[in-house]
Motif scaffolding. Structure first.
Motif, PDB file in Angstrom:
ATOM      1  N   GLU A   1      -7.782   9.269  -3.776  1.00  0.00           N
ATOM      2  CA  GLU A   1      -8.050   9.826  -2.448  1.00  0.00           C
ATOM      3  C   GLU A   1      -6.848   9.655  -1.524  1.00  0.00           C
ATOM      4  O   GLU A   1      -6.455  10.583  -0.806  1.00  0.00           O
ATOM      5  N   LEU A   2      -6.276   8.468  -1.553  1.00  0.00           N
ATOM      6  CA  LEU A   2      -5.185   8.170  -0.622  1.00  0.00           C
ATOM      7  C   LEU A   2      -3.935   8.986  -0.911  1.00  0.00           C
ATOM      8  O   LEU A   2      -3.159   9.288  -0.006  1.00  0.00           O
TER       9      LEU A   2
ATOM     10  N   ILE B   1     -12.560   3.040  -1.632  1.00  0.00           N
ATOM     11  CA  ILE B   1     -11.450   3.980  -1.488  1.00  0.00           C
ATOM     12  C   ILE B   1     -10.462   3.809  -2.630  1.00  0.00           C
ATOM     13  O   ILE B   1      -9.998   2.701  -2.892  1.00  0.00           O
TER      14      ILE B   1
ATOM     15  N   LEU C   1      -8.375   0.439  -3.031  1.00  0.00           N
ATOM     16  CA  LEU C   1      -7.549  -0.155  -1.985  1.00  0.00           C
ATOM     17  C   LEU C   1      -7.784  -1.662  -1.902  1.00  0.00           C
ATOM     18  O   LEU C   1      -6.859  -2.435  -1.639  1.00  0.00           O
TER      19      LEU C   1
ATOM     20  N   ILE D   1       0.837  -1.203   0.000  1.00  0.00           N
ATOM     21  CA  ILE D   1       0.000   0.000   0.000  1.00  0.00           C
ATOM     22  C   ILE D   1       0.869   1.249   0.000  1.00  0.00           C
ATOM     23  O   ILE D   1       0.690   2.156  -0.809  1.00  0.00           O
ATOM     24  N   ARG D   2       1.827   1.289   0.897  1.00  0.00           N
ATOM     25  CA  ARG D   2       2.716   2.450   0.955  1.00  0.00           C
ATOM     26  C   ARG D   2       3.331   2.727  -0.397  1.00  0.00           C
ATOM     27  O   ARG D   2       3.348   3.871  -0.869  1.00  0.00           O
TER      28      ARG D   2
ATOM     29  N   VAL E   1       0.729   3.826  -3.140  1.00  0.00           N
ATOM     30  CA  VAL E   1       0.176   5.148  -2.829  1.00  0.00           C
ATOM     31  C   VAL E   1       1.212   6.224  -3.165  1.00  0.00           C
ATOM     32  O   VAL E   1       0.888   7.267  -3.733  1.00  0.00           O
TER      33      VAL E   1
ATOM     34  N   LEU F   1     -16.006  -1.538   2.176  1.00  0.00           N
ATOM     35  CA  LEU F   1     -15.285  -0.373   2.673  1.00  0.00           C
ATOM     36  C   LEU F   1     -14.012  -0.134   1.853  1.00  0.00           C
ATOM     37  O   LEU F   1     -13.776   0.973   1.367  1.00  0.00           O
ATOM     38  N   LEU F   2     -13.220  -1.173   1.697  1.00  0.00           N
ATOM     39  CA  LEU F   2     -11.954  -1.017   0.975  1.00  0.00           C
ATOM     40  C   LEU F   2     -12.191  -0.702  -0.499  1.00  0.00           C
ATOM     41  O   LEU F   2     -11.404  -0.005  -1.140  1.00  0.00           O
TER      42      LEU F   2
ATOM     43  N   VAL G   1      -4.828  -4.519  -1.863  1.00  0.00           N
ATOM     44  CA  VAL G   1      -4.680  -5.473  -0.762  1.00  0.00           C
ATOM     45  C   VAL G   1      -4.826  -6.907  -1.264  1.00  0.00           C
ATOM     46  O   VAL G   1      -3.998  -7.767  -0.970  1.00  0.00           O
TER      47      VAL G   1
END
Ligand code: SF4
Ligand code: SF4
Lengths: 134, 134
Positions: free
Chosen positions: A130-131, A126, A77, A12-13, A16, A122-123, A81
């Motif tokens: 946005e992130l 996103i 997201l 993710i890091r 993003v 939820l994931l 993941v």
DNA sequence: TTAAAAGAAGACTTAATTGGTCTTTTAGGG
DNA sequence: CCCTAAAAGACCAATTAAGTCTTCTTTTAA
């Protein structure tokens, strides 16, 4: 319980960060690794996985690097993941197959289905846009 | 990702079975283990953990066994899961402590907080009474 | 043609999971 | 008071998963 592994966190890091960079400019793995503070060798494997499923596009050789495979508002997201951690599975029995022979009569089974649904929703809502704060 | 371990699954099976039995009658570990198809030695450890935090009450010696520590409508699925799997932690940074020095500026951090909240709420809304079908 | 960069394979270390075994403590019953 | 049933507790071992590093191959712009 339910903890993301380092692999997932790093993934993710990394992506993003990539999304926060100019979209038309390839980005070195070494730059990403340094910026997000992740072992480069580990991040390499993660980005290879991304590359295989088209989440990022890679360019080899001199001047090579990575760019996003799609625009950042088209990558969720959840995709990121699941790309490295596999599907969201709160318990074996939600995989669809006959993983547990008790599942017909089981009163707990529906709970895990609901957990799975909620988390996925939820994931999925996103995006990298946005992130990355753009 | 997020998969319950066997320990967690067994824990739920075991205590849900116990909740389905007459509340005033001690229940042998061997009976529970057989009924829910779990290795007895493994289940023993799980029930010891339950016992320590009062989720079940144990009686040793002849005629011993287990009963619920509270009535089944007062025990939630969340308690059971957290008793053996630890708290619901979708990512390190939601533990409260300064686990990640990026957490201030991090745009992903709030997502994990929300995941944690949603899952906890869901599991907390379900009691052993419902799960045992009484 | 050469140096930079990603791709691929795999070796290695550490930690967690999933049990098992054996001994100790506790409580009833004869 | 002793015997037996039952949980508690202390170890131990196999398997699997996580996490990291190394080495080699392939591609490609300059
Ligand atoms: S929750 Fe029910 S269906 Fe799912 S694994 Fe456990 S017993 Fe089987
Ligand atoms: S989500 Fe953000 S705050 Fe949480 S661990 Fe990752 S970088 Fe740190």
């Amino acid at each position: 319980m339910m903890e993301l592994t380092r692999k997932g966190e790093y993934a993710i890091r990394g992506i993003v960060y990539l999304a926060s960079r100019p979209a038309d400019q390839v980005c070195l793995l070494s730059e990403i690794a340094k910026a997000v503070d992740v072992p480069q060798t580990f991040l390499a494997k993660i980005f290879q996985q991304f590359s295989k499923i088209g989440l990022v596009r890679s360019y080899r050789g001199t001047g090579g690097g990575f760019i996003l495979g799609r625009t950042s508002d088209k990558i969720t997201l959840l995709e990121v993941v699941e790309a490295v951690e596999g599907p969201i599975i709160p318990n074996r029995c939600v995989t669809g197959a006959g993983e547990c022979d008790r599942s017909n009569a089981c009163t707990v089974h529906p709970v895990w289905l609901k957990v799975q649904d909620q988390v996925r929703d939820l994931l999925n809502g996103i995006t990298l846009k946005e992130l990355s704060g753009q």
